[in-house]
Design a protein around this motif. Structure first.
Motif, PDB file in Angstrom:
ATOM      1  N   CYS A  21       2.249   2.336   5.569  1.00 15.64           N
ATOM      2  CA  CYS A  21       2.428   1.016   6.197  1.00 15.64           C
ATOM      3  C   CYS A  21       1.884   1.028   7.625  1.00 15.64           C
ATOM      4  O   CYS A  21       1.177   0.102   8.047  1.00 15.64           O
ATOM      5  N   ASP A  69      -1.022  -0.664  -0.226  1.00 19.10           N
ATOM      6  CA  ASP A  69      -0.922  -0.287  -1.634  1.00 19.10           C
ATOM      7  C   ASP A  69       0.222   0.706  -1.759  1.00 19.10           C
ATOM      8  O   ASP A  69       0.036   1.921  -1.725  1.00 19.10           O
ATOM      9  N   LEU A  70       1.442   0.160  -1.908  1.00 23.30           N
ATOM     10  CA  LEU A  70       2.641   0.980  -1.926  1.00 23.30           C
ATOM     11  C   LEU A  70       3.108   1.228  -3.352  1.00 23.30           C
ATOM     12  O   LEU A  70       2.785   0.467  -4.272  1.00 23.30           O
ATOM     13  N   LYS A 129       5.999   1.393  -6.326  1.00 26.34           N
ATOM     14  CA  LYS A 129       6.904   0.315  -6.726  1.00 26.34           C
ATOM     15  C   LYS A 129       8.179   0.301  -5.897  1.00 26.34           C
ATOM     16  O   LYS A 129       8.620  -0.753  -5.421  1.00 26.34           O
ATOM     17  N   TRP A 151       8.760   1.704  -2.856  1.00 23.73           N
ATOM     18  CA  TRP A 151       8.484   1.378  -1.458  1.00 23.73           C
ATOM     19  C   TRP A 151       8.121  -0.104  -1.304  1.00 23.73           C
ATOM     20  O   TRP A 151       8.491  -0.734  -0.306  1.00 23.73           O
ATOM     21  N   GLN A 152       7.387  -0.658  -2.276  1.00 19.65           N
ATOM     22  CA  GLN A 152       6.996  -2.056  -2.194  1.00 19.65           C
ATOM     23  C   GLN A 152       8.221  -2.966  -2.222  1.00 19.65           C
ATOM     24  O   GLN A 152       8.302  -3.952  -1.476  1.00 19.65           O
ATOM     25  N   LYS A 153       9.202  -2.613  -3.064  1.00 21.16           N
ATOM     26  CA  LYS A 153      10.429  -3.404  -3.139  1.00 21.16           C
ATOM     27  C   LYS A 153      11.183  -3.361  -1.818  1.00 21.16           C
ATOM     28  O   LYS A 153      11.648  -4.397  -1.312  1.00 21.16           O
ATOM     29  N   GLU A 193       9.296  -5.462   0.813  1.00 24.15           N
ATOM     30  CA  GLU A 193       9.482  -6.903   0.643  1.00 24.15           C
ATOM     31  C   GLU A 193      10.825  -7.346   1.207  1.00 24.15           C
ATOM     32  O   GLU A 193      10.948  -8.437   1.764  1.00 24.15           O
TER      33      GLU A 193
END
Length: 434
Positions: free
Chosen positions: A128, A139-140, A142, A144-146, A149
């Protein structure tokens, strides 16, 4: 390292001065070593190179293709160590930059708790952090992306990203060195023989012989420090040493640390009574020497004699510090030592002598040596919260007054030496887990 061991540095010394020609050959290696480091600093010390420096093999490959080694004629055993030495400095610079930014985030009153949480999250997640600085699409994974967000949902992401970029540009410092006083050497670039060491030179199939004062030999990376004025070298050797298990070390000890007296324990024992003498002598010497130099700078007086005097006083201070730490450990026999978090150096005040001494207070060296010696003796060193630790009464917890080295509490009537009171509070906070 194997379990139960720690790393320490031992030194080897030349038994007789090196010839001028050999010293010039060593200095040439040191200058080329510096040139490689500065090249890496310049090329990879900025924001755009952040993705390349971890773990660093991309930099190694690009440096191999750069042609710099061939142009310098520097053997690979020095060239690649210089690269990774510089990369280590760059990584450390990024760590310091993040630390400075985190301080700004804590102190910025215009940031909401959600803003601080977002900034700390993206600084902790290296991908990040890199994408924000470089303006790239993230491009994280799943999970880390959650998490990302969730933290970005309640903040002005664009504003905070811009704030983070400004802070990086403000605090990131480009590295450069003018020092050419040493270099690292790989194991395959030297051999011990004939009561000395043979170092690889820039000339093919040539070695530089350094006679040594001991017959010890090592098989690890070394660092060669040069002292051309005297024709001397010092070889720094990292070695593993076994931790000592002292069954009679069982006490818990609280320490108060100061610039006048190095340590005072919770029982009132004093170690380093003459610490201030050494510290003030060094600070006065530096202050007066700098003043004389500034006044006569146009006459180019030189600094050789001044630096020799400074090194002598600093060596005496360090010797005293180590001796007193050893004495404290032998006498107190602690299993656990509690120490307050040390304050930042302050420039406040009107007394120039006190100010210069405080600014030169080698608390970092004292802490490092205490940490190292505690590890060698298997003593646990624990840092405790230091706010108001010298103003709080160790008997009742009320805030008291200090005057002429004595702490007095108006609430319970306690009266005892200021440092001893602080050390008792250190012990109390350490035992309570503060």
């Amino acid at each position: 390292m194997p379990p139960g061991t720690i790393c320490k540095t031992v030194r080897q010394y030349n038994s007789e001065p090196l010839s001028e020609s050999d010293m010039r050959r060593l200095q040439e290696i040191a200058r080329d070593y510096r040139a490689v480091k500065n090249y890496v600093y310049q090329r990879y010390g900025g924001i755009k190179s952040l993705p390349k420096i971890y773990p660093g093999y991309t930099v190694q490959n690009e440096m191999t293709a750069s042609g710099l080694r061939a142009s310098l004629g520097l053997p690979s055993v020095y060239f690649y160590l210089a690269i990774f030495d510089a990369l280590g400095d760059i990584k450390n610079q990024w760590t310091q930059t993040k630390s400075r930014i985190e301080k700004c985030i804590r102190e910025n009153e215009n940031l909401m708790p959600e803003d601080r949480h977002y900034l700390r999250f993206v600084m902790k997640q290296s991908h990040c952090f890199e994408c924000i600085l470089l303006g790239l699409q993230m491009d994280l994974s799943k999970d880390w992306q959650k998490s990302f967000e969730e933290v970005r949902a309640e903040v002005d992401e664009k504003r905070l990203n811009q704030y983070l970029c400004r802070q990086v540009r403000r605090h990131l410092r480009k590295l450069h060195t003018d020092a050419a006083d040493g270099f690292a050497v790989a194991e395959r670039a030297y051999r011990y023989e004939n009561h000395g060491i043979y170092l690889a030179a820039k000339e093919k199939r040539k070695r530089i012989f350094i006679p040594l004062t001991d017959n010890n030999s090592y098989t690890r990376q070394l660092y060669i420090r040069l002292f051309p004025e005297e024709g001397n070298v010092v070889i720094h050797v990292p070695v593993e040493t076994r931790v000592r298990e002292n069954t009679d070390y069982q006490k818990e000890v609280g320490l108060a640390m100061g610039i006048r007296t190095m340590f005072v324990t919770d029982e009132g024992a004093v170690y380093g009574e003459r610490y201030s003498e050494h510290q003030f002598a060094l600070a006065d010497y530096v202050r007066k020497g700098n003043s004389r130099y500034r006044k006569n700078k146009d006459n180019n007086p030189g600094r050789k004699k001044y630096m020799a005097g400074r090194d002598r006083l600093e060596a005496a201070l360090h010797t005293y510090i180590n001796a007193e730490i050893n004495r404290m450990l032998r006498t107190e026999k602690p299993a656990v030592i509690y120490l307050p978090k040390l304050p930042q150096s302050s420039k406040a005040g009107v007394n120039k002598r006190i100010n210069s001494s405080v600014n030169m207070w080698q608390k970092g060296y004292v802490r490092d040596r205490l940490t190292q010696k505690c590890r060698e003796q298997s003593v646990e060193l624990i840092e405790v919260f230091g706010k108001d630790i010298s103003n709080e009464c160790s008997q009742c917890g009320a805030i008291g007054k200090k005057a002429e080295g004595i702490f007095a509490c108006n609430t319970c009537g306690a009266k005892l030496p200021e440092r001893e009171n602080a050390a008792k509070n250190v012990l109390k906070r350490g035992r309570s887990g503060s």
